[in-house]
Design a protein around this motif. Structure first.
Motif, mmCIF file in Angstrom:
data_model
loop_
_atom_site.group_PDB
_atom_site.id
_atom_site.type_symbol
_atom_site.label_atom_id
_atom_site.label_comp_id
_atom_site.label_asym_id
_atom_site.label_seq_id
_atom_site.Cartn_x
_atom_site.Cartn_y
_atom_site.Cartn_z
ATOM 1 N N SER A 510 -65.183 -14.782 -23.105
ATOM 2 C CA SER A 510 -64.438 -13.383 -22.973
ATOM 3 C C SER A 510 -63.327 -13.342 -23.873
ATOM 4 C CB SER A 510 -64.116 -13.849 -21.866
ATOM 5 O OG SER A 510 -63.260 -12.319 -21.000
ATOM 6 N N GLN A 511 -62.736 -14.762 -24.124
ATOM 7 C CA GLN A 511 -61.362 -13.972 -25.233
ATOM 8 C C GLN A 511 -61.860 -13.998 -26.950
ATOM 9 O OE1 GLN A 511 -58.593 -18.049 -24.720
ATOM 10 N NE2 GLN A 511 -57.842 -17.027 -23.026
ATOM 11 N N PHE A 512 -62.997 -14.153 -27.124
ATOM 12 C CA PHE A 512 -63.599 -14.132 -28.206
ATOM 13 C C PHE A 512 -64.230 -12.764 -28.496
ATOM 14 C CE2 PHE A 512 -63.832 -17.857 -29.877
ATOM 15 C CZ PHE A 512 -63.254 -17.982 -31.157
ATOM 16 N N GLY A 513 -64.161 -11.908 -26.920
ATOM 17 C CA GLY A 513 -64.232 -10.185 -27.261
ATOM 18 C C GLY A 513 -65.888 -10.347 -26.321
ATOM 19 N N ILE A 514 -66.605 -11.299 -25.182
ATOM 20 C CA ILE A 514 -67.699 -10.750 -24.847
ATOM 21 C C ILE A 514 -67.544 -10.529 -23.558
ATOM 22 C CG2 ILE A 514 -69.559 -11.677 -23.988
ATOM 23 C CD1 ILE A 514 -69.533 -11.633 -26.768
ATOM 24 N N GLU A 515 -67.190 -8.665 -23.226
ATOM 25 C CA GLU A 515 -66.443 -8.873 -22.142
ATOM 26 C C GLU A 515 -67.405 -8.000 -20.906
ATOM 27 O OE1 GLU A 515 -64.934 -5.126 -23.373
ATOM 28 O OE2 GLU A 515 -63.291 -5.606 -24.577
ATOM 29 N N ASN A 516 -68.931 -8.058 -21.119
ATOM 30 C CA ASN A 516 -69.548 -8.180 -19.914
ATOM 31 C C ASN A 516 -69.404 -9.764 -19.664
ATOM 32 O OD1 ASN A 516 -70.384 -5.705 -20.049
ATOM 33 N ND2 ASN A 516 -71.110 -6.405 -22.393
ATOM 34 N N ASP A 517 -69.760 -9.413 -17.518
ATOM 35 C CA ASP A 517 -70.111 -10.118 -16.694
ATOM 36 C C ASP A 517 -70.628 -11.269 -17.402
ATOM 37 O OD1 ASP A 517 -68.113 -8.912 -15.303
ATOM 38 O OD2 ASP A 517 -69.881 -8.104 -14.294
ATOM 39 N N LEU A 518 -70.128 -12.629 -16.998
ATOM 40 C CA LEU A 518 -70.814 -13.225 -17.889
ATOM 41 C C LEU A 518 -70.860 -14.184 -16.424
ATOM 42 C CD1 LEU A 518 -67.874 -14.851 -20.418
ATOM 43 C CD2 LEU A 518 -70.445 -13.627 -20.991
ATOM 44 N N ALA A 519 -72.299 -14.873 -17.128
ATOM 45 C CA ALA A 519 -72.722 -15.834 -15.712
ATOM 46 C C ALA A 519 -72.504 -16.767 -15.148
ATOM 47 C CB ALA A 519 -74.163 -16.241 -15.960
ATOM 48 N N ASP A 520 -72.535 -17.404 -13.804
ATOM 49 C CA ASP A 520 -71.946 -18.110 -12.809
ATOM 50 C C ASP A 520 -72.290 -19.772 -13.253
ATOM 51 O OD1 ASP A 520 -69.882 -16.773 -12.832
ATOM 52 O OD2 ASP A 520 -70.921 -15.568 -10.859
ATOM 53 N N GLY A 521 -74.002 -19.266 -12.944
ATOM 54 C CA GLY A 521 -74.515 -20.757 -13.099
ATOM 55 C C GLY A 521 -74.693 -21.175 -13.897
ATOM 56 N N PRO A 522 -75.624 -22.351 -14.930
ATOM 57 C CA PRO A 522 -76.021 -23.527 -15.955
ATOM 58 C C PRO A 522 -76.313 -22.740 -16.326
ATOM 59 C CG PRO A 522 -77.154 -24.397 -14.170
ATOM 60 C CD PRO A 522 -76.060 -23.331 -13.737
ATOM 61 N N ALA A 523 -77.255 -21.568 -16.419
ATOM 62 C CA ALA A 523 -78.093 -20.707 -17.139
ATOM 63 C C ALA A 523 -76.926 -19.949 -18.137
ATOM 64 C CB ALA A 523 -78.996 -19.856 -17.042
ATOM 65 N N LEU A 524 -75.716 -19.811 -18.292
ATOM 66 C CA LEU A 524 -74.678 -19.286 -18.927
ATOM 67 C C LEU A 524 -74.699 -20.194 -20.433
ATOM 68 C CD1 LEU A 524 -72.068 -17.702 -19.995
ATOM 69 C CD2 LEU A 524 -70.142 -20.435 -19.154
ATOM 70 N N ALA A 525 -75.283 -20.881 -20.974
ATOM 71 C CA ALA A 525 -74.956 -21.865 -21.616
ATOM 72 C C ALA A 525 -76.333 -20.861 -22.596
ATOM 73 C CB ALA A 525 -75.352 -23.650 -21.692
ATOM 74 N N LEU A 526 -77.345 -20.830 -22.539
ATOM 75 C CA LEU A 526 -78.413 -20.370 -22.646
ATOM 76 C C LEU A 526 -78.521 -19.056 -23.490
ATOM 77 C CD1 LEU A 526 -81.031 -23.084 -20.937
ATOM 78 C CD2 LEU A 526 -79.529 -23.312 -23.003
ATOM 79 N N GLY A 527 -77.675 -18.227 -22.862
ATOM 80 C CA GLY A 527 -77.722 -17.280 -22.975
ATOM 81 C C GLY A 527 -77.750 -16.070 -21.935
ATOM 82 N N ALA A 528 -78.039 -16.443 -20.365
ATOM 83 C CA ALA A 528 -78.426 -15.481 -19.853
ATOM 84 C C ALA A 528 -77.183 -14.458 -19.464
ATOM 85 C CB ALA A 528 -78.138 -16.327 -18.290
ATOM 86 N N SER A 529 -76.151 -14.534 -20.109
ATOM 87 C CA SER A 529 -75.416 -12.985 -20.831
ATOM 88 C C SER A 529 -75.963 -12.353 -21.118
ATOM 89 C CB SER A 529 -74.194 -13.158 -20.644
ATOM 90 O OG SER A 529 -73.239 -14.357 -18.846
#
Length: 734
Positions: A510-529
């Protein structure tokens, strides 16, 4: 005998004259009675006396009524013209009648590359435009302009005849309007646009262009009043400034700048003929819409100029053989997507709804814009099957977030359309993984730390067990974090994310600029957002600049035309630090291995150090490659607008090749510089064979790399086998 004469008086003649005169008295003239004149008898008439008398009386009545009605009509017309005359302002006040202002966009070197709004290049007069332009307009629009009184009965009669012959009403189609009448229409008969009185500006314009009999009568009165108030040159000057000439240009000066990049005073006869030809149908004849059609119309205008003596036949032939062409900026329509983005990023009252003429200085580099457009065209012409509906987008920026080029789709020379670089929110896939490792590096992890790539499952409350897998459905055992990133292994990425904490990963991204809602689950690491290409490219720019956040920007400053002081400056650039500089340097070292040894091998070019990351989402609906050299960051996305899965395409394939083709062109003439990367303690020393001389012949050491190479050789990633057409999207590995 004597007795008979006695007593008789002697015979004496009567005195004929009065005494003392000796002359005979004048005789009184005797008046003869005038002869009586005889009245000739009337001849009998051949026609009935009553019918003749009725006819003569009727004709006499018509004549009396006609001249009296005519006298009254002339008096009413004179009063109407006189009243309208009193309402007309000075001619100078009528030169610019736009309801909206214009926006001129300049690139980083101060050169104009795009226009928006109602462009007005400044007031001109008949004396300041080129004689050829004045003559071309008169020859085309109203050859008797300098001889009539504002109306042309001959022209009106001819127009009515043509309309009736073509099956239209007498007032439909050809109008026979003079330049004076056309100017009256442009002035809307003195009615100014009032947003509160009209549903839209388009409705106002439609009402001004109505062709009813009542409207025509008002137009005639207004034209006569203009002829009484203004000189012919003043009327023509108003027309030259107000006429719409396509491409958002109002007036000949704006059109000359828009299409030819020069002042109206400098236009050649060929250019003047093209401008005059636009007056008939400015939108369809605009050279930016159809250059050939515009040139054909200009050839007709040149012929009219020759017929009316403005040009010799030799000159007509010369300019017809050498037609006008567009300026480089108009011909390229450079930065259509970029210009739309800048317009949307600025304040609305100075961009989309401006009433002022605004100049916006931007970060665009037209050389880099052409490089991105040419690279995309090359890949789709040579590597993608004919008829494919797949789309792609490209963003090129500096490490500070200054966007230098933007392509929002395959149709690059457009404006006002869907921009996939900033509007398409798509899952990022493995392109998100650098932020997982960024969080780890910032916590003190080393690129040489190891993690076990093995079957791995997590129990997700409410969803049950979740077991991620690798792209190859194989496991590599114990691997370093660097190897896990360069091979784009999923299980190690999830393990690292869980180890450092999803919240921290989410915070770093988010601080690097990804402003959209980011996934809460572990799939966050695999770019589910989901994210946009602009956001992702800006986030990678933050890694390149040493770990500080970046806000991508294209607007440098905004000022009013004629002013030197800007009203506002840029709203982007480098922001606060996100990760430590040492962590950023180590992450760049890891990402360089992705290109030099891993899934991004196809991005290599020119012996330069390149860092990047591939990304492919579930079912291959999206394919990404984002990378950078020491000078530029470039992001590429590929996919279908309707989320149709790509066939055999991953981020390490076509997106990496689009990146490569773009960066080859971008770096022409740019000195080679090393990446600001930091090798971890204990990393093996580079061999004598440096990156610069092994880039193009590195054999990928990973399973995915081998698959990538095999597919490339089998499917012809570097070109089709001899004799076989390359009409497919090649299959790729990671």
């Amino acid at each position: 005998m004597s007795d008979s004469k006695r007593g008789k008086r002697p015979l004496v003649a009567d005195r004929r004259y009065p005494k003392g005169t000796g002359k005979a008295p004048a005789k009184k003239p005797v008046k003869k009675p005038a002869p009586k004149r005889r009245t000739p008898a009337r001849k009998p008439k051949k026609t009935d006396n009553i019918l003749v008398r009725i006819l003569r009386w009727f004709l006499r009545l018509i004549w009396v009524i006609t001249w009296r009605v005519t006298a009254v009509a002339v008096l009413i017309l004179a009063l109407a013209v006189g009243y309208t005359w009193t309402t007309l302002p000075n001619a100078d006040a009528l030169l610019d009648g736009r309801a909206r202002g214009s926006v001129t966009l300049e690139d980083r070197e101060g050169k104009t590359f795009a226009w928006r709004g109602d462009q007005f290049g400044g007031a001109v007069t008949v004396a300041t435009v080129s004689p050829a332009l004045r003559d071309a307009v008169v020859a085309t629009e109203d050859r008797r302009f300098y001889r009539h009184f504002g109306l042309s009965p001959r022209g009106i009669a001819s127009a009515v005849r043509i309309n009736l012959r073509e099956g239209r009403g007498p007032l439909e189609g050809h109008g026979g309007s003079t330049i004076t009448q056309q100017t009256a229409k442009l002035l809307c008969l003195g009615v100014e646009y009032d947003p509160s009185a009209w549903a839209s500006e388009a409705a106002y314009v439609r009402d001004c262009r109505r062709g009813s009999l009542q409207r025509k009568a008002k137009e005639a009165v207004y034209a006569l009043a203009m002829e009484a108030k203004y000189s012919k040159d003043e009327i023509l000057s108003i027309y030259l400034n107000r006429a719409y000439m396509g491409g958002g240009a109002y007036g000949t000066e704006a059109a000359a700048q828009r299409y030819f990049g020069k002042a109206a005073a400098l236009t050649t006869p060929a250019e003047a003929a093209m401008l005059a030809g636009l007056l008939t149908a400015p939108s369809s004849l605009a050279p930016t819409a159809n250059l050939q059609r515009s040139q054909d119309r200009a050839a007709t205008v040149l012929r009219l100029m020759g017929d009316q003596g403005y040009l010799s036949q030799t000159e007509v032939a010369r300019w017809q053989e050498n037609p006008a062409t567009l300026s480089p900026a108009a011909r390229r329509k450079a930065g259509g997507y970029f210009a739309d983005w800048v317009m949307a990023s600025g304040p609305e009252f100075f961009t989309r709804n401006t009433t002022e003429d605004v100049i916006i200085s931007t970060t665009l580099d037209q050389r880099l814009q052409r490089a991105a457009e040419e690279a995309l065209d090359y890949i789709f012409e040579n590597k993608v099957r004919e008829g494919s509906k797949a789309q792609a987008a490209i963003v090129v920026m500096g490490a500070d977030g200054a966007v230098r080029a933007m392509v929002g789709g395959r149709e690059s020379r457009v404006a006002g359309v869907f921009n996939r670089a900033i509007q398409a929110k798509r899952q990022t896939g493995s392109a998100f993984k650098p932020f997982v490792y960024a969080a780890a590096m910032d916590l003190g992890y080393s690129p040489l730390d190891t993690v076990v790539d093995e079957p791995y499952c997590l129990n997700i409350p409410g969803s049950g067990e979740w077991c991620p897998g690798n792209y190859t459905n194989t496991f590599s055992g114990q691997v370093t974090l660097t190897d896990a990133l360069k091979q784009s292994l999923n299980i190690p990425a999830v393990k690292v994310s869980e180890s450092v904490g999803r919240d921290l990963v989410r915070q770093v991204a988010s601080q690097f600029g990804i402003e959209n809602d980011l996934a809460d689950g572990p799939a966050l690491a695999l770019g589910a957002s989901e994210s946009t290409l602009l956001e992702m490219t800006g986030a990678y720019a933050g890694i390149l600049n040493g770990g500080s956040s970046v806000t991508p920007y294209g607007l440098v400053n905004l000022r009013l035309q004629g002013d030197t002081e800007p009203l506002m400056g840029t709203g982007g650039g480098i922001g606060e630090r996100v990760i430590q500089e040492e962590a950023a340097g180590q992450l760049i070292w890891m990402m360089e291995k992705v290109v030099s040894e891993g899934t991004g091998a196809r991005a290599q070019f020119g012996g330069r150090q390149i860092a990047g990351k591939t990304g492919t989402t579930q079912a291959a609906r999206d394919a990404w490659f984002i990378g950078f050299t020491a000078d530029y960051v470039t992001g590429v996305w590929m996919g279908y607008d309707d989320n149709t899965p790509l066939t055999g395409v991953t981020g390490g394939g076509l997106p990496a090749e689009i990146f490569r083709e773009t960066m080859i062109r971008v770096h022409e003439g740019v000195p080679v510089r090393p990446l600001p990367m930091l090798a971890p303690q204990g990393a093996p020393r580079p061999q004598a064979e440096t990156t610069s001389n092994r880039r193009e012949r590195t054999i990928p050491r990973t399973t995915e790399g081998l698959i990538d190479m095999l597919l490339r050789d089998i499917l012809g990633g570097g070109g089709p086998p001899s004799g076989q057409p390359n009409n497919r999207i090649p299959g790729e590995s990671r």
